[in-house]
Write a protein that holds these residues in place. Structure first.
Motif, PDB file in Angstrom:
ATOM      1  N   ARG A 126     -12.737   5.487   6.060  1.00  0.00           N
ATOM      2  CA  ARG A 126     -13.048   4.692   7.572  1.00  0.00           C
ATOM      3  C   ARG A 126     -11.600   3.844   7.738  1.00  0.00           C
ATOM      4  O   ARG A 126     -10.964   2.553   7.052  1.00  0.00           O
ATOM      5  CB  ARG A 126     -13.982   4.302   7.601  1.00  0.00           C
ATOM      6  CG  ARG A 126     -15.260   4.923   6.994  1.00  0.00           C
ATOM      7  CD  ARG A 126     -16.737   3.747   7.450  1.00  0.00           C
ATOM      8  NE  ARG A 126     -17.759   4.913   7.407  1.00  0.00           N
ATOM      9  CZ  ARG A 126     -18.547   5.486   8.487  1.00  0.00           C
ATOM     10  NH1 ARG A 126     -18.206   5.409   9.827  1.00  0.00           N
ATOM     11  NH2 ARG A 126     -19.534   6.587   8.348  1.00  0.00           N
ATOM     12  N   ALA A 127     -11.556   3.645   9.426  1.00  0.00           N
ATOM     13  CA  ALA A 127     -10.283   2.967   9.530  1.00  0.00           C
ATOM     14  C   ALA A 127     -11.284   2.223  11.106  1.00  0.00           C
ATOM     15  O   ALA A 127     -11.921   2.649  11.421  1.00  0.00           O
ATOM     16  CB  ALA A 127      -9.351   3.505  10.503  1.00  0.00           C
ATOM     17  N   THR A 128     -11.791   0.270  11.413  1.00  0.00           N
ATOM     18  CA  THR A 128     -12.351  -0.554  12.085  1.00  0.00           C
ATOM     19  C   THR A 128     -10.783  -0.965  12.617  1.00  0.00           C
ATOM     20  O   THR A 128      -9.756  -1.186  12.093  1.00  0.00           O
ATOM     21  CB  THR A 128     -12.239  -1.800  11.445  1.00  0.00           C
ATOM     22  OG1 THR A 128     -13.841  -0.354  10.924  1.00  0.00           O
ATOM     23  CG2 THR A 128     -12.860  -2.477  12.201  1.00  0.00           C
ATOM     24  N   ILE A 129     -10.583  -1.134  13.774  1.00  0.00           N
ATOM     25  CA  ILE A 129      -8.991  -1.084  14.468  1.00  0.00           C
ATOM     26  C   ILE A 129      -9.470  -2.450  15.770  1.00  0.00           C
ATOM     27  O   ILE A 129     -10.753  -1.992  16.347  1.00  0.00           O
ATOM     28  CB  ILE A 129      -8.734   0.220  15.501  1.00  0.00           C
ATOM     29  CG1 ILE A 129      -8.202   0.815  14.418  1.00  0.00           C
ATOM     30  CG2 ILE A 129      -7.964  -0.331  15.977  1.00  0.00           C
ATOM     31  CD1 ILE A 129      -7.956   2.835  14.116  1.00  0.00           C
ATOM     32  N   ILE A 130      -8.907  -3.106  15.959  1.00  0.00           N
ATOM     33  CA  ILE A 130      -9.646  -4.059  16.949  1.00  0.00           C
ATOM     34  C   ILE A 130      -8.030  -4.108  17.424  1.00  0.00           C
ATOM     35  O   ILE A 130      -7.268  -4.930  16.274  1.00  0.00           O
ATOM     36  CB  ILE A 130      -9.851  -5.544  16.393  1.00  0.00           C
ATOM     37  CG1 ILE A 130     -11.259  -4.690  15.169  1.00  0.00           C
ATOM     38  CG2 ILE A 130      -9.984  -6.256  17.596  1.00  0.00           C
ATOM     39  CD1 ILE A 130     -12.062  -6.073  14.778  1.00  0.00           C
ATOM     40  N   GLY A 131      -8.102  -4.633  19.205  1.00  0.00           N
ATOM     41  CA  GLY A 131      -6.822  -4.535  19.504  1.00  0.00           C
ATOM     42  C   GLY A 131      -6.810  -5.964  20.414  1.00  0.00           C
ATOM     43  O   GLY A 131      -8.417  -6.783  20.789  1.00  0.00           O
ATOM     44  N   HIS A 132      -5.872  -6.888  19.944  1.00  0.00           N
ATOM     45  CA  HIS A 132      -5.701  -8.275  20.825  1.00  0.00           C
ATOM     46  C   HIS A 132      -4.505  -8.016  21.556  1.00  0.00           C
ATOM     47  O   HIS A 132      -3.768  -7.005  21.356  1.00  0.00           O
ATOM     48  CB  HIS A 132      -5.447  -9.021  19.971  1.00  0.00           C
ATOM     49  CG  HIS A 132      -6.513  -8.970  19.112  1.00  0.00           C
ATOM     50  ND1 HIS A 132      -7.606 -10.019  18.927  1.00  0.00           N
ATOM     51  CD2 HIS A 132      -6.994  -8.814  17.535  1.00  0.00           C
ATOM     52  CE1 HIS A 132      -8.602  -9.498  17.674  1.00  0.00           C
ATOM     53  NE2 HIS A 132      -7.781  -8.947  16.694  1.00  0.00           N
ATOM     54  N   ARG A 191      -0.379 -10.627  20.217  1.00  0.00           N
ATOM     55  CA  ARG A 191      -0.008  -8.882  20.396  1.00  0.00           C
ATOM     56  C   ARG A 191       0.114  -7.698  19.635  1.00  0.00           C
ATOM     57  O   ARG A 191       0.496  -7.427  18.997  1.00  0.00           O
ATOM     58  CB  ARG A 191       1.518  -9.265  21.547  1.00  0.00           C
ATOM     59  CG  ARG A 191       1.498  -9.764  22.626  1.00  0.00           C
ATOM     60  CD  ARG A 191       2.579  -9.243  23.580  1.00  0.00           C
ATOM     61  NE  ARG A 191       3.792  -9.300  23.276  1.00  0.00           N
ATOM     62  CZ  ARG A 191       4.817  -9.874  23.137  1.00  0.00           C
ATOM     63  NH1 ARG A 191       4.541 -11.716  23.850  1.00  0.00           N
ATOM     64  NH2 ARG A 191       5.577 -10.228  22.543  1.00  0.00           N
ATOM     65  N   ARG A 192      -1.442  -8.052  19.191  1.00  0.00           N
ATOM     66  CA  ARG A 192      -1.824  -7.286  17.652  1.00  0.00           C
ATOM     67  C   ARG A 192      -2.384  -6.045  17.808  1.00  0.00           C
ATOM     68  O   ARG A 192      -3.848  -6.162  18.317  1.00  0.00           O
ATOM     69  CB  ARG A 192      -1.601  -8.107  16.574  1.00  0.00           C
ATOM     70  CG  ARG A 192      -2.975  -9.187  16.590  1.00  0.00           C
ATOM     71  CD  ARG A 192      -3.176 -10.481  16.077  1.00  0.00           C
ATOM     72  NE  ARG A 192      -4.484 -10.534  15.543  1.00  0.00           N
ATOM     73  CZ  ARG A 192      -5.170 -11.778  16.554  1.00  0.00           C
ATOM     74  NH1 ARG A 192      -4.634 -11.830  17.676  1.00  0.00           N
ATOM     75  NH2 ARG A 192      -6.242 -11.587  16.319  1.00  0.00           N
ATOM     76  N   VAL A 193      -2.492  -5.161  17.232  1.00  0.00           N
ATOM     77  CA  VAL A 193      -4.046  -4.704  16.073  1.00  0.00           C
ATOM     78  C   VAL A 193      -4.278  -4.895  15.334  1.00  0.00           C
ATOM     79  O   VAL A 193      -3.500  -4.814  13.820  1.00  0.00           O
ATOM     80  CB  VAL A 193      -3.872  -3.323  16.957  1.00  0.00           C
ATOM     81  CG1 VAL A 193      -4.540  -2.318  15.563  1.00  0.00           C
ATOM     82  CG2 VAL A 193      -4.422  -2.943  17.845  1.00  0.00           C
ATOM     83  N   GLU A 194      -5.277  -5.404  14.594  1.00  0.00           N
ATOM     84  CA  GLU A 194      -6.047  -5.079  13.143  1.00  0.00           C
ATOM     85  C   GLU A 194      -6.510  -4.299  12.368  1.00  0.00           C
ATOM     86  O   GLU A 194      -7.472  -3.733  13.463  1.00  0.00           O
ATOM     87  CB  GLU A 194      -6.878  -6.667  13.107  1.00  0.00           C
ATOM     88  CG  GLU A 194      -6.686  -7.880  12.993  1.00  0.00           C
ATOM     89  CD  GLU A 194      -7.352  -9.304  13.644  1.00  0.00           C
ATOM     90  OE1 GLU A 194      -7.777  -9.886  14.195  1.00  0.00           O
ATOM     91  OE2 GLU A 194      -8.402  -8.149  12.404  1.00  0.00           O
ATOM     92  N   ILE A 195      -6.611  -3.876  11.669  1.00  0.00           N
ATOM     93  CA  ILE A 195      -6.803  -2.331  11.647  1.00  0.00           C
ATOM     94  C   ILE A 195      -7.359  -2.588   9.792  1.00  0.00           C
ATOM     95  O   ILE A 195      -6.187  -2.836   9.297  1.00  0.00           O
ATOM     96  CB  ILE A 195      -5.897  -1.180  11.207  1.00  0.00           C
ATOM     97  CG1 ILE A 195      -6.057  -0.239  10.875  1.00  0.00           C
ATOM     98  CG2 ILE A 195      -4.632  -1.351  10.606  1.00  0.00           C
ATOM     99  CD1 ILE A 195      -5.394   1.831  10.951  1.00  0.00           C
TER     100      ILE A 195
END
Lengths: 198, 152
Positions: A126-132, A191-195
């Motif tokens: 699974r992937a959990t993607i959080i945009g910032h 300015r990132r995405v944590e995946i």
């Protein structure tokens, strides 16, 4: 009986005969770090802070035995099946973007292969993607920008082969800064995405 | 600045979400997923006892049993992992992971067999809220990977 004989007898029992009661063994983690655990009964405690050491607990009325080294052979013999069943630990990546856009930086574009390898390496990935975003501009605009970033990574991950149903993409906008700043600060680290692949 | 503040009032619901967790749209109340499985593994949920399935969702209160062939590996939404070898039994008594409200808890009880536990974010954020126990002992955690055998 001499104390030394007792010691040998105990050692022999520990190595060759499964003892009744519990055995608790501390291991190192994938990155080599070693935690610390405290094993307690009603009668007392023992601390483990060295990898591949363990304590026995024979009953509730006595404290755990002092820590002793547990060989790789004994770990395999006793725990092999549990170790083989251990899931691959979750892995987290940070991807960075050009200011005001959902365009990856050159360096982060090069990370995509590693992310694909991470989910190819596990069953039921699974992937959990959080945009910032950083704090330049309005919070509502930044919420949408961070969502666009998360959605962009979602598309890339789907193209790399992960089932869309197993991906969750969401936005934390400018509310979850890595580098704490006041409003309207251009900060590439934010300015990132944590995946997380898990 | 006033516009920014107004925007904050307009979107608070959308801004709520768990931070830094592994949490990909599990069904309501799901706390983890079965990631590895050998046949001979059973989930006990309420009065029902069923064969475990790969990809099965794990809930608070679930109990896991393996026979002489069984084994199972679970990854939880806080990133911790747990696996059982054969002839094992475990109860997940509590699992609470709402970091933004500082609500955290993990209580698991091993009744028999062998297990591996690798700690996750609950242990990092609040180690005293991780409670691992056997019929004889309790194990306090400071971020770690460990093995447990409960012989009969």
């Amino acid at each position: 009986m001499e104390p030394i004989s007792l010691f040998l007898l105990w050692l022999a029992a520990a190595v060759f005969i499964p003892e009744p009661g519990n055995l608790v063994v501390l291991l190192d983690e994938a990155d080599g770090s070693v935690g610390r655990i405290v094993v307690s009964t009603a009668a007392g405690s023992q601390v483990l802070e060295t990898a591949n050491t363990g304590v026995n607990v024979l009953n509730q009325e006595s404290p755990p035995t002092p820590p002793k080294a547990i060989s790789q052979e004994q770990i395999r013999a006793t725990f092999g099946k549990a170790l083989d069943a251990a899931p691959v630990p979750p892995e987290r990546f940070l991807l960075y973007f050009l200011t005001g856009t959902s365009t990856l930086t050159e360096e982060s574009r090069a990370e995509i292969g590693k992310i694909a390898a991470s989910f190819a390496n596990r069953k039921q990935a699974r992937a959990t993607i959080i945009g910032h975003s950083d704090t330049v501009g309005d919070a509502d605009v930044n919420f949408r920008l961070a969502l666009l970033r998360a959605e962009e990574i979602r598309k890339i991950i789907i193209a790399a082969g992960l089932n869309a149903e197993r991906i969750d993409a969401r936005s934390h906008g400018e509310k979850d800064l890595i580098v704490k700043t006041v409003d309207n600060v251009d900060e590439p680290e934010n300015r990132r995405v944590e995946i997380t692949i898990w | 600045m006033i516009r920014t503040l107004m925007a904050l009032f307009l979107v608070p619901v959308m801004l709520v979400g768990d931070i830094n967790s592994a949490h990909a749209e599990l069904p309501d109340g799901g706390i983890g997923e079965i990631k590895t499985l050998d046949a001979g593994t059973f989930v006990i949920r309420g009065d029902a006892r069923e064969s475990a399935a790969l990809g099965g969702i794990v809930f608070q209160g679930d109990e896991f049993e393996t026979d002489s062939q069984g084994a199972v590996g679970i990854t939880f939404i806080d990133g911790s992992t747990l696996s059982l070898g054969s002839d094992s039994y475990m109860e997940i008594d509590a699992f609470i992971f709402v970091p933004q409200d500082e609500k955290l808890g993990f209580a698991v009880h091993f009744l028999k067999g062998t297990a591996m536990y690798l700690s996750g974010r609950i242990a990092k954020l609040s180690p005293e809220d991780v409670k691992i126990s056997t019929p004889l002992a309790t194990i306090g955690i400071r971020g770690t990977r460990l093995l447990i055998q409960v012989a009969e």
